[in-house]
Design a protein around this motif. Structure first.
Motif: not given
Length: 491
Positions: A174-199
């Motif tokens: 669980v820890g390594i996955v959360l670290v990955m998510v944190a890295a994505v959030v910190f860098t803003g991901g590929e196209q920026g952070l959004s709620a598109e998966p929940f549209y």
């Protein structure tokens, strides 16, 4: 006279499991069965690719809500039915002994097939890893058999040893996955952070039915909290709390992790990335955001995550068998408890032998460990668990309607009914897409109910029918034993 009574006054001590597991320990064991890293690394990419694409993370949230509603009823009945048999016990109390035994055998099929499917997959992964590191090229089933032996050793001993092992492995995956998510959030991901998966438009895009199938399958294992009742500390409080904590924790984690996976590649690119190689998508993502350390770490933890999964399911199955032996429907010896380890050691040996026999059979038949062993039998477990939980929800409603032991309408009627509807719809969707799940397609790629899907669906019908007929046979041939079948199943 039941088999239990024939042992005399010493039998209860011999057959009673003991322990002092708290909420955290039980949650760790059942969440380990759900194998979070395996789900994020394996099921999520497939759900994105074959299901509803960008909207797939939302299906984890939807599944979590359905199963949380189901859990409300389970928590309510667990306070009044102080038995460790879980689903088949609840169904027995609500709908009668024959239906209880039918559910028991359906549960046995569920947990045996999911365990053997993961044994096949972990054998393949270990073989591939060893060979890639310059080791010998050995058949997958040798690695599977080695893992079966290791799981058998831990399962033979006291449950708290397995709990400690599973806790460590679960924290790491669980820890390594959360670290990955944190890295994505910190860098803003590929196209920026959004709620598109929940549209809403993305939730219903593509094939949401197939996506829901992968989402429901990812939760298998959380429902086993009640099985550890005899080994829990203050079970009246521990079991309901562990059940809620497990389903809420799993739902939030899967939703967050899969959202992070979508953001890591961007809504416009994630489906194409999954299509390139869904099996290595998590490894590629880790390498991209966490470097070599993340890539190597997730490779290792994928193996330990699968080991934690099969160890947890081994413990679940052995306790199901122990409860069934206590009810007199399995050989008496299966219900024995080790004098030192206080574990269902004979049941553990039986389950280890079952896994060995099935693995050898699949090897002799030349089945592919991933495309056939893993995919086929994970499909069986997914459909079987949806049916089993739907039946349990209905039994809970019937039980409280008849006994009036709990007058809370939300807990005993509304929530279980909503859970029942959600689970029935899920089962229908899974059954409709079952040929695709097990690879039964024609030359044009269209799914058809062929020999494989037909046989596997037959198993899902045959096991509960056998249990139902077994109960009727006991009633006809041994009426006293049938009347006293209340050790695990009652009405």
């Amino acid at each position: 006279m039941t088999q239990l009574e024939s042992k005399g006054t010493a039998a209860p001590a011999k057959r009673t499991l003991q322990g002092s597991l708290g909420v955290t320990a039980i949650v760790f064991m059942v969440v380990a069965a759900a194998s979070p890293l395996t789900v994020v690394g394996g099921a999520a990419p497939l759900g994105i690719l074959l299901g509803n694409g960008v909207g797939f993370p939302s299906l984890y949230a939807i599944s979590g809500v359905v199963l949380l509603l189901f859990s409300v009823g389970v928590a309510a009945i667990s306070r009044h039915v102080a038995k460790p048999g879980a689903f088949f016990t609840y169904v027995g109390y609500g709908m009668g002994r024959p239906m209880g035994l039918a559910s028991a055998w359906l549960a046995m099929l569920t947990y045996t097939t999911i365990q053997i499917s993961v044994f096949g997959y972990i054998g393949f992964v270990l073989g591939f890893t060893v060979e890639s590191l310059g080791g010998p090229a050995l058949p997958w089933y040798l690695y599977s058999l080695a893992m079966i032996a290791l799981v058998g050793i831990l399962g033979y001993r006291h449950i708290e040893l397995s709990s400690k092992v599973l806790s460590v492995l679960l924290v790491l995956e669980v820890g390594i996955v959360l670290v990955m998510v944190a890295a994505v959030v910190f860098t803003g991901g590929e196209q920026g952070l959004s709620a598109e998966p929940f549209y809403p438009s993305n939730i219903v895009s593509g094939s949401p039915g197939i996506g829901l199938m992968f989402a429901i399958a990812a939760f298998i294992g959380f429902e086993a909290t009640a099985i550890f009742r005899d080994e829990a500390k203050d079970p009246g409080k521990t079991i309901p709390r562990a059940t809620y904590a497990a389903v809420i924790g799993i739902g939030i984690f899967y939703t967050l992790a899969s959202w992070g996976l979508v953001m890591a590649w961007g809504p416009d690119n994630v489906v194409d990335v999954a299509a390139e190689d869904p099996g290595s998508m998590i490894i590629t993502t880790m390498a991209r955001y966490l470097g070599v350390v993340g890539e190597v770490g997730v490779n290792i933890l994928l193996i330990t995550a699968m080991f934690a999964c099969v160890l947890s399911f081994h413990n679940v199955i052995t306790r199901y068998q122990h409860s069934m032996a206590g009810a007199g429907v399995l050989p008496d010896r299966v219900g024995d408890v080790h004098a030192k380890h206080l574990s269902p050691h004979v049941s553990s040996l039986v389950q280890t032998a079952t896994a060995v026999v099935l693995t050898v059979l699949f090897a002799v038949l030349g089945l592919d460990p991933v495309l056939q062993v893993f995919t086929w039998f994970a499909g069986v477990a997914t459909l079987a668990i949806a049916i089993l939980m739907a039946l349990t929800s209905l039994a809970i409603i019937v039980y409280f309607a008849r006994t009036k032991k709990d007058k809370r309408v939300w807990n005993t009627v509304i929530a279980p009914a909503l859970g029942f509807v959600g689970l029935v719809l899920s089962a229908v969707l899974i059954a409709a897409n079952f040929p695709m799940l097990v690879g039964d397609v024609d030359a044009d790629g269209n799914q058809v109910f062929g020999l494989v899907s037909g046989f596997l669906l037959f198993l899902i019908v045959a096991f509960p029918v056998f249990g139902y007929l077994q109960a009727l046979w006991i009633k006809a041939k041994h009426p006293e034993a049938y009347t006293k079948l209340t050790d695990a199943i009652a009405a």
